[in-house]
Scaffold this motif. Structure first.
Motif, PDB file in Angstrom:
ATOM      1  N   PRO A 122      -4.775  13.896  15.997  1.00 40.65           N
ATOM      2  CA  PRO A 122      -4.685  15.400  15.843  1.00 40.65           C
ATOM      3  C   PRO A 122      -5.897  16.576  14.543  1.00 40.65           C
ATOM      4  O   PRO A 122      -5.994  16.141  13.602  1.00 40.65           O
ATOM      5  CB  PRO A 122      -3.411  15.954  15.496  1.00 40.65           C
ATOM      6  N   ASN A 123      -6.801  16.570  14.726  1.00 45.36           N
ATOM      7  CA  ASN A 123      -7.564  17.835  13.833  1.00 45.36           C
ATOM      8  C   ASN A 123      -8.987  17.280  12.824  1.00 45.36           C
ATOM      9  O   ASN A 123      -9.543  17.326  12.392  1.00 45.36           O
ATOM     10  CB  ASN A 123      -6.300  18.205  12.625  1.00 45.36           C
ATOM     11  N   TYR A 175      -4.480  14.491   9.746  1.00 44.32           N
ATOM     12  CA  TYR A 175      -3.902  14.936  10.666  1.00 44.32           C
ATOM     13  C   TYR A 175      -2.517  15.391   9.951  1.00 44.32           C
ATOM     14  O   TYR A 175      -2.594  15.539   8.713  1.00 44.32           O
ATOM     15  CB  TYR A 175      -3.287  14.055  11.048  1.00 44.32           C
ATOM     16  N   PRO A 176      -1.601  16.016  10.372  1.00 39.83           N
ATOM     17  CA  PRO A 176      -0.827  17.186  10.051  1.00 39.83           C
ATOM     18  C   PRO A 176       0.304  15.964   9.303  1.00 39.83           C
ATOM     19  O   PRO A 176       0.475  14.795   9.781  1.00 39.83           O
ATOM     20  CB  PRO A 176      -0.148  17.410  11.247  1.00 39.83           C
ATOM     21  N   ILE A 190       5.325  13.410  13.935  1.00 34.70           N
ATOM     22  CA  ILE A 190       5.114  12.485  14.597  1.00 34.70           C
ATOM     23  C   ILE A 190       4.992  12.803  15.872  1.00 34.70           C
ATOM     24  O   ILE A 190       5.091  13.751  16.938  1.00 34.70           O
ATOM     25  CB  ILE A 190       6.901  11.069  15.009  1.00 34.70           C
ATOM     26  N   MET A 191       4.111  11.327  15.912  1.00 35.60           N
ATOM     27  CA  MET A 191       2.367  11.327  17.897  1.00 35.60           C
ATOM     28  C   MET A 191       2.845  10.104  18.201  1.00 35.60           C
ATOM     29  O   MET A 191       2.574   9.157  17.737  1.00 35.60           O
ATOM     30  CB  MET A 191       1.071  12.323  17.042  1.00 35.60           C
ATOM     31  N   THR A 192       2.842  10.216  19.531  1.00 32.25           N
ATOM     32  CA  THR A 192       2.610   9.290  20.654  1.00 32.25           C
ATOM     33  C   THR A 192       2.246   9.750  21.597  1.00 32.25           C
ATOM     34  O   THR A 192       2.266  10.780  22.169  1.00 32.25           O
ATOM     35  CB  THR A 192       4.217   8.783  21.037  1.00 32.25           C
ATOM     36  N   TRP A 193       0.941   8.238  21.584  1.00 30.67           N
ATOM     37  CA  TRP A 193      -0.149   8.515  23.189  1.00 30.67           C
ATOM     38  C   TRP A 193       0.186   6.968  23.892  1.00 30.67           C
ATOM     39  O   TRP A 193       0.560   5.383  23.580  1.00 30.67           O
ATOM     40  CB  TRP A 193      -1.414   7.822  22.627  1.00 30.67           C
ATOM     41  N   LYS A 213      -1.578  12.908   2.904  1.00 30.23           N
ATOM     42  CA  LYS A 213      -2.804  13.572   2.613  1.00 30.23           C
ATOM     43  C   LYS A 213      -3.717  12.708   2.876  1.00 30.23           C
ATOM     44  O   LYS A 213      -4.075  12.080   2.354  1.00 30.23           O
ATOM     45  CB  LYS A 213      -2.943  14.110   1.434  1.00 30.23           C
ATOM     46  N   ASN A 214      -4.938  13.584   3.511  1.00 22.44           N
ATOM     47  CA  ASN A 214      -6.098  13.004   3.495  1.00 22.44           C
ATOM     48  C   ASN A 214      -5.724  11.907   4.542  1.00 22.44           C
ATOM     49  O   ASN A 214      -7.176  10.871   4.868  1.00 22.44           O
ATOM     50  CB  ASN A 214      -6.661  12.206   2.553  1.00 22.44           C
ATOM     51  N   GLY A 215      -5.228  11.417   5.808  1.00 16.62           N
ATOM     52  CA  GLY A 215      -5.322  10.921   6.889  1.00 16.62           C
ATOM     53  C   GLY A 215      -5.365  10.920   7.832  1.00 16.62           C
ATOM     54  O   GLY A 215      -5.732  12.285   8.189  1.00 16.62           O
TER      55      GLY A 215
END
Length: 241
Positions: free
Chosen positions: A7-8, A13-14, A18-21, A98-100
């Motif tokens: 994201p972004n 990324y934020p 937690i993000m899952t695909w 940060k910075n990921g």
């Protein structure tokens, strides 16, 4: 091919998320993952990859930030394969992240089918004998013995309900401009077809208008002679409607 980005992207990324695909390919395809950008934030952030539809049901690999550079981690995934119908990817970021960021390409691949004299292979539309899906694209590469052999396609079942749903058989040796593909569609079972080449490319493509029961075909080597013009293979255009 699908390009997955955090994201972004290309920004970070934020954090605290937690993000899952979840991805799916029809058998006999499997996943190939190639990283383009892979920069996990320092700290406790991690990226997990596994089989199935539920995260952590079958974890293949987990990546953290280490003392090695991000390009080293990227090399580990250039030829990464997930050999299942479903694959999940999960990113966990924490409060101080940060910075990921990351971006990588996911493709569905299949090994070339090599047939010797007397061998055959059954090919079926995705999820056969159930109905296939709209907006599908599947391809098979077939190789038979050299010199004097072609690829025989025998149709066992065939039901492509929409004219935009097609099964194409074409030469996979000569440049595309030198051969005419054979295109099959409709609900009548086509006659046997022989491609006089040692390599065949078979493509199944569907549109968004409707679905049918699909197809089941048998491919095998056949010995004989094809029709050539100016030293290039010429195929008849076969269309059933």
């Amino acid at each position: 091919m699908t390009r997955l980005t955090s994201p972004n992207f290309p920004n970070e990324y934020p954090h605290s998320s937690i993000m899952t695909w979840v991805f799916r390919v029809p058998p006999p395809y499997y996943f190939n993952i190639c990283f383009d950008v892979f920069e996990l934030a320092e700290g406790m952030d991690r990226l997990s990859i596994g089989n199935g539809t539920a995260p952590f049901a079958a974890v293949s690999e987990v990546f953290f930030v280490t003392e090695t550079a991000s390009d080293v981690a990227s090399k580990r995934l250039d030829d990464r394969h997930v050999m299942e119908e479903y694959m999940w990817i999960r990113l966990e970021s924490y409060q101080l992240a940060k910075n990921g960021r990351f971006a990588f390409n996911i493709t569905a691949v299949i090994d070339e089918i090599v047939l010797e004299k007397g061998e055959f292979k059954l090919l079926m539309s995705p999820y056969y004998p159930l109905h296939y899906e709209n907006d599908a694209y599947v391809k098979w590469q077939i190789k038979v013995p050299d010199t004097g052999y072609g690829v025989l396609v025998h149709f066992i079942e065939f039901h492509l309900i929409d004219s935009g749903d097609t099964l194409t058989v074409e030469d996979n040796v000569s440049p595309a401009k030198d051969s005419i593909p054979a295109v099959f569609t409709g609900v009548d079972i086509p006659s046997d077809f022989v491609l006089w080449s040692t390599k065949a490319l078979i493509r199944f493509e569907t549109n968004l208008a409707g679905v049918g029961a699909g197809f089941k075909i048998k491919v095998q080597p056949v010995f004989g002679e094809g029709t050539y013009m100016k030293d290039q293979l010429v195929l008849a255009h076969h269309t059933k409607s």
